[in-house]
Design a protein around this motif. Structure first.
Motif, PDB file in Angstrom:
ATOM      1  N   ALA A 260       3.779  -3.241  -9.178  1.00  0.00           N
ATOM      2  CA  ALA A 260       4.737  -3.846  -8.259  1.00  0.00           C
ATOM      3  C   ALA A 260       4.238  -3.791  -6.816  1.00  0.00           C
ATOM      4  N   GLY A 261       3.651  -2.668  -6.421  1.00  0.00           N
ATOM      5  CA  GLY A 261       3.112  -2.572  -5.075  1.00  0.00           C
ATOM      6  C   GLY A 261       1.978  -3.542  -4.831  1.00  0.00           C
ATOM      7  N   LEU A 262       1.126  -3.726  -5.828  1.00  0.00           N
ATOM      8  CA  LEU A 262       0.032  -4.687  -5.692  1.00  0.00           C
ATOM      9  C   LEU A 262       0.567  -6.111  -5.595  1.00  0.00           C
TER      10      LEU A 262
ATOM     11  N   LEU B 194       0.830  -1.205   0.000  1.00  0.00           N
ATOM     12  CA  LEU B 194       0.000   0.000   0.000  1.00  0.00           C
ATOM     13  C   LEU B 194       0.862   1.252   0.000  1.00  0.00           C
ATOM     14  N   LEU B 195       1.959   1.221   0.736  1.00  0.00           N
ATOM     15  CA  LEU B 195       2.870   2.369   0.750  1.00  0.00           C
ATOM     16  C   LEU B 195       3.491   2.587  -0.631  1.00  0.00           C
ATOM     17  N   THR B 196       3.854   1.501  -1.316  1.00  0.00           N
ATOM     18  CA  THR B 196       4.396   1.626  -2.675  1.00  0.00           C
ATOM     19  C   THR B 196       3.369   2.244  -3.613  1.00  0.00           C
ATOM     20  N   LEU B 197       2.116   1.871  -3.451  1.00  0.00           N
ATOM     21  CA  LEU B 197       1.065   2.473  -4.268  1.00  0.00           C
ATOM     22  C   LEU B 197       0.878   3.950  -3.951  1.00  0.00           C
ATOM     23  N   CYS B 198       1.012   4.324  -2.688  1.00  0.00           N
ATOM     24  CA  CYS B 198       0.933   5.745  -2.333  1.00  0.00           C
ATOM     25  C   CYS B 198       2.067   6.525  -2.991  1.00  0.00           C
ATOM     26  N   CYS B 199       3.253   5.916  -3.044  1.00  0.00           N
ATOM     27  CA  CYS B 199       4.368   6.576  -3.725  1.00  0.00           C
ATOM     28  C   CYS B 199       4.086   6.726  -5.217  1.00  0.00           C
TER      29      CYS B 199
ATOM     30  N   ALA C 156      -7.926   1.941  -8.825  1.00  0.00           N
ATOM     31  CA  ALA C 156      -8.370   0.557  -8.659  1.00  0.00           C
ATOM     32  C   ALA C 156      -7.308  -0.274  -7.936  1.00  0.00           C
ATOM     33  N   PHE C 157      -6.049  -0.100  -8.309  1.00  0.00           N
ATOM     34  CA  PHE C 157      -4.974  -0.816  -7.616  1.00  0.00           C
ATOM     35  C   PHE C 157      -4.913  -0.409  -6.143  1.00  0.00           C
ATOM     36  N   ALA C 158      -5.080   0.885  -5.881  1.00  0.00           N
ATOM     37  CA  ALA C 158      -5.013   1.363  -4.499  1.00  0.00           C
ATOM     38  C   ALA C 158      -6.158   0.812  -3.662  1.00  0.00           C
ATOM     39  N   VAL C 159      -7.341   0.672  -4.241  1.00  0.00           N
ATOM     40  CA  VAL C 159      -8.486   0.120  -3.500  1.00  0.00           C
ATOM     41  C   VAL C 159      -8.202  -1.316  -3.084  1.00  0.00           C
TER      42      VAL C 159
ATOM     43  N   ALA D 258      10.702   0.678   3.739  1.00  0.00           N
ATOM     44  CA  ALA D 258       9.854   1.847   3.506  1.00  0.00           C
ATOM     45  C   ALA D 258      10.696   3.061   3.122  1.00  0.00           C
ATOM     46  N   VAL D 259      11.805   3.277   3.834  1.00  0.00           N
ATOM     47  CA  VAL D 259      12.670   4.408   3.505  1.00  0.00           C
ATOM     48  C   VAL D 259      13.241   4.255   2.105  1.00  0.00           C
ATOM     49  N   ALA D 260      13.596   3.034   1.735  1.00  0.00           N
ATOM     50  CA  ALA D 260      14.178   2.801   0.411  1.00  0.00           C
ATOM     51  C   ALA D 260      13.184   3.115  -0.696  1.00  0.00           C
ATOM     52  N   VAL D 261      11.941   2.648  -0.571  1.00  0.00           N
ATOM     53  CA  VAL D 261      10.975   2.866  -1.653  1.00  0.00           C
ATOM     54  C   VAL D 261      10.548   4.328  -1.716  1.00  0.00           C
ATOM     55  N   VAL D 262      10.429   5.006  -0.585  1.00  0.00           N
ATOM     56  CA  VAL D 262      10.063   6.423  -0.595  1.00  0.00           C
ATOM     57  C   VAL D 262      11.185   7.257  -1.209  1.00  0.00           C
ATOM     58  N   ALA D 263      12.430   6.972  -0.810  1.00  0.00           N
ATOM     59  CA  ALA D 263      13.557   7.744  -1.337  1.00  0.00           C
ATOM     60  C   ALA D 263      13.749   7.489  -2.833  1.00  0.00           C
ATOM     61  N   ALA D 264      13.664   6.220  -3.254  1.00  0.00           N
ATOM     62  CA  ALA D 264      13.868   5.907  -4.667  1.00  0.00           C
ATOM     63  C   ALA D 264      12.777   6.525  -5.528  1.00  0.00           C
TER      64      ALA D 264
END
Length: 426
Positions: free
Chosen positions: A173-175, A65-70, A277-280, A140-146
């Motif tokens: 990828a996040g899904l 879910l965090l990857t989808l938010c990014c 849709a992916f985020a839901v 989490a830090v890695a995906v947010v920074a990248a």
């Protein structure tokens, strides 16, 4: 002859932090907002059952879910709403030693910092509530920074046709992370892939700092429109216009043909609808306590609202309705039919993504999709805002203009009421 010393020219965009530390209303709102957001970390034990429902937290789903938010933040930065300069300042910049590219770059840095702060806050809150370990924090830090680095290098240049493919691939990828329970190590590999992808994405197109006068003035017009819409509580001004399609003739204008043309002219929002849709689905996996009707209803409303803008433009333009020659009921029915077809396609996409992720929604949750279609039709057919009788009422937060609030939330009231009914199982 008396010569005057030249005044030091003020560089547009040099006002840092938007006047937060000036001591005015912006300072109070910023301080109050920061305090409200920060206090959430002192009540993580109370948030945990509300978000995750039990002591066992599915951290792969949370990281997905965090990857989808990014990905959503990256997609929002690609709108390039920072590329604007006020017309008067733009004229002076043509004859001043100040480079207009520097002004746009400073605004890019401000927008990018805001996106990075929001995604970082969401990451910290989701992990703190779940009681994550050091491995989850590193991922989490890695995906947010990248994602932040890649979003910056893509937003700093002009738009290319494959821009939206990057956030969409990150959302997939996040899904996958959320659906297949991939661990923090895989998440870090995904972050490394996103960072490597920033190298080829940094090339191509022109730097947005070299945007021409027409682009900067168009951005300024959009900014003024957004400001006026917020000031006068009229979100209908924010409905997106249709782009030329060139494949459908309107020489014999009919309401159905115009509805189809307006929907096709807004097909550029199909990628954003897929992201929703992916985020839901990812939110349904990460937060099993959230009712499915809430997720599908809000997701459908957000994803389908741009496709209902054609009816909103007609409703606000009596001259265009007279040119068309169709009664209002026919306009609503035809545009509602086309919007229902788009909603059916979005629901099919949501169903396919949910099946691929190994989850499902209750039958009542799917009823929220047609409910969202009806709510959008009610939203875009609102009348012009009437400021004559604000009807102030006393609330714990102070006087509130009840009549203006009622007009502002037309359409959303039907959605909220229907979601409450569907969630309660009445």
């Amino acid at each position: 002859m008396v010569t005057l010393a030249p005044r030091r020219m003020r560089i547009p965009g040099r006002k840092r932090f938007g006047g937060i530390f000036s001591g005015d209303t912006a300072s109070f709102v910023s301080l109050f907002g920061f305090g409200f957001l920060f206090t959430a970390f002192f009540h993580v034990d109370g948030w945990r059952p509300a978000l995750y429902g039990s002591s066992h937290v599915d951290f792969p789903a949370v990281l997905g879910l965090l990857t989808l938010c990014c990905a959503v933040g990256w997609r929002g930065l690609l709108r390039r709403g920072f590329a604007w300069v006020e017309p008067a300042e733009l004229t002076w910049l043509d004859f001043a030693p100040v480079d207009r590219g520097r002004v746009v770059t400073l605004r890019l840095l401000g927008a990018w910092t805001g996106v990075l702060a929001v995604t970082g806050y969401l990451a910290a809150l989701l992990l703190a509530v779940g009681g994550a370990g050091l491995d989850q924090w590193r991922a989490a830090v890695a995906v947010v920074a990248a994602t932040g680095v890649t979003a910056f290098v893509t937003a700093r240049r002009t738009s290319l046709w494959f821009d939206t493919a990057g956030p969409l691939a990150l959302a997939v990828a996040g899904l996958a992370i959320a659906a297949f329970g991939l661990g923090p190590v895989i998440v870090q590999f995904v972050a490394a892939g996103v960072l490597v992808a920033a190298v080829p994405l940094a090339f191509g197109g022109e730097p947005v700092s070299r945007a021409g006068r027409a682009t900067l003035l168009a951005g300024w017009d959009g900014r003024v429109l957004r400001s006026v819409a917020v000031t006068f509580l009229d979100p209908m001004m924010l409905l997106p216009p249709s782009a030329p399609i060139g494949r459908l003739s309107l020489r014999r204008p009919t309401s159905l043909r115009l509805a189809v043309a307006g929907t096709l002219g807004r097909s550029r929002y199909a990628g954003a609808a897929a992201l929703v849709a992916f985020a839901v689905v990812a939110a349904h996996l990460a937060m099993p306590t959230a009712p499915g009707a809430v997720l599908t209803g809000i997701g459908a409303y957000v994803a389908l609202t741009p496709f209902g803008a054609g009816l909103g433009e007609l409703w606000r333009n009596p001259g265009r309705r007279r040119w068309l020659g169709s009664p209002n009921r026919e306009l609503v029915l035809t545009h509602g039919l086309v919007l229902a077809v788009v909603g059916l396609g979005w629901a099919a996409l949501l169903f396919g993504v949910a099946e691929a992720a190994g989850t499902s929604f209750a039958a009542t949750a799917w009823l929220a999709v047609p409910l969202a279609v009806l709510s959008i039709l009610r939203t875009v057919t609102r009348r012009a805002v009437d400021y004559g009788n604000p009807a102030f009422v006393d609330t714990p937060m102070g006087p509130m203009p009840a009549n203006l609030v009622r007009q502002l939330f037309r359409g959303l009231d039907l959605l909220v009421f229907g979601i409450v009914v569907l969630s309660s199982g009445i």
